[in-house]
Design an enzyme around this catalytic site. Sequence first.
Site: not given
Length: 777
Positions: A508, A512, A545, A708
């Site tokens: 993050h 990203h 974000h 995943q």
Amino acid sequence: MSNKVEISPEQVREYLLNNPTFLETFVTSTQISNESFQRWSWRRDSHKIRKSASSSAISSTNLLDEPRDILLSAYKTRNGILYEMASACARLANCEKFELLVPGREGEESVCVMKEETGALKLRKARKHRRDPGFILPLIDPTEKKLGEIRFFGVINDRDRIFLGLFEKWASACVYFSQLYRRHEAKSNGAHPPTTPSPSPEDVEFIARQRKLNAFLLEVVRSLFQDIERTEVLISKVLQFAQKLVDADRASLFFVDHRTNELYSRIFDSGLEGNANVSISTDGLKEFRFPMGKGIAGHVATSGEGVNIANAYEDDRFNSDIDSKTGYHTTTILCMPIFVRKWYVLFLIFKTKDYPSFLGLNQRRQKNVMGVMQMVNKKGGGPYTQVDEEAFETFAVYCGLALHHAKLYDKIRRSEIKHRVAMEVLSYHGVCNSDEVNKLKKSVPQAESLQLLENFDFNAYSLSAVEKPLYAVYMFDTLFREKFQYPHDDLIRFVLTVRKNYRVVPYHNWSHGWTVAHCSFVTLRKTHIFSLIEEIALYIACLCHDLDHRGKNNAYMKSMSTPLAMIYSTSVMEHHHFNQTVTILQQEGHNILQSLTREQYKECLSLMKHFILATDLALFFKNKDRMKDILTEGSFEWDRKDHRSLAQALLMTSCDLVASAKPWSIQTDTVKVIFQEFYDQGDAEKKNGASPIPMMDREKAAEMPDLQVGFLQGICLVCFDLISQVLPATTQLLDRSKQNLGKWKQLAAESKSKQLLIEVEATKKSADDNNEENEAH
């Protein structure tokens, strides 16, 4: 024959005096009848009355004769009759301290009737005493109307209570019939008899005095609270008002420092107490300080009780050295405490759960004293009156509130200044510098990269540290250059500062954020369904974000009780990301939305918050269920506000999940850093004694392909499928994620086969070891 021992009365008396316990036990035993005990008590009290009357040269006849004459002469004054009746009752019961309370006018609280040395009656507000009265005698007239009550602050025995009750009935009847007689007199003289008793002179004086005090206090409140943000001006006004209120020649205000047990003053008029020291406070102001227990002001601060001194030089607490130094002669002193009101103290007690403080509140009243006001020498001579004391007590309430809130305001102002200094320091380190801006302005995007930029498959990892902000600026310019005005240097500063406020965490991070913004860029280039404000909000929200993300999810923040989790109850990190975005926009030279109207700006911020909060997967599950129902019904409409808002949220989630729809090589590299961050959180949870979920447990890394598969099937494909139905231009996201899902399933199957093979080999090895062991035996 036995010998009798003769005991004289003197011997008996001496024995009883030396053995009071024996006498008490004998007198209170059952051997003594109730009649004998009452008779002895009666004789003792009568002896006390006779002795008291004799010592004051008042005979038992005068005890009643004198009040009788006064009652007859004062029949027109109700309060006068009641006061003389109360005085006679106190003398009858041999009680030195008493108080007469009468009903206030028009439903007001009871007021106290007092008599001055001149004989004039005065009314004052009833005061609260430190100890309760020993006996309260209600005054009821023959019509059951309450005339008032007499409070005796002493011990009243049962016999006196009977006498007082009888006396009260006759005296109350006297007051009642005197009122009737007044009406009869008025009617005989041709006047219209009043339906209600006319106010007595003391009533009129009391009302006038209260009106004057109320007007004064209104002026005080209006003036004090205008200057509540300027403490020194406020203190000066408090001193001026205090002098005016009690007509004092000089006034001083001392604050209490409970930490050092000292009194201090920043504005001093005269008469500084002994042992004073001049010091410099933390804000550079001169202060006069002296120990809390010294002098008259120290006594008031310690005890919490005001003092009214008629002659200062006769009081041992007064320090006359100051008069000797200044040449000023102090005569009268009125020194009163200023309290932090009890309701505020109780609030602090319950807030801090310091319940023992609540239990000992009355015993530690001095803890509530925030200051002491000292008035010196009443103008015109004479001592300060009880009316002065009562007026100041009322004044002190407003004075205390104003001073207390001025202190709070001063603390808040100082905290705000410190906060601004801290923000300046942080902004210096957290905001881009001019060298970075100039370097970016000189950079030029590569033509090949610009062509690839228009596709969802673009690889952000192929860009250098300088190129990412360059292409972020390019994407913004491409979308909005012709649609609204913004300073280009502000856009550069904004993008560079956003990059600087992403933390260095495995996933993050700034890369990203850039990738998610690129996904919104491609979507907006392929569609034309959103308004300008929606497009601006979407792109900025995608870029920002995950600002200041710490590499830990919301569940971790809450379980560890982090400061952020204490601020926000839901969507902890998402709320923080939005607030960080607004903070950057508000930095000087960063507001790229400055040309928008007020309404457009508010709408844009609201949409940005909506978009950023949508990245919380806890909200995604509700959104996808609602969208499924709408699409199943075939009722989706872009013009419907709730449908449009739902589609916006799902589009934002799709952009956030875009790594799952990248080409396989990019997808696998991204998953590695994602799980690196997951494992770091899992390690932190283990260190704090918690058990991480399998996805974040480093020891279960072999399960990654299978995890995943579950992630793609349960979240990514569902999200991409829904958004592709309302925005067909995003279908590539769904197709690419399906391809990746197939490969992850293959890896999961291979992983399971390898794991199964390992388990078979381990079982076989274990069996072989057992066989060898058996053969050895």
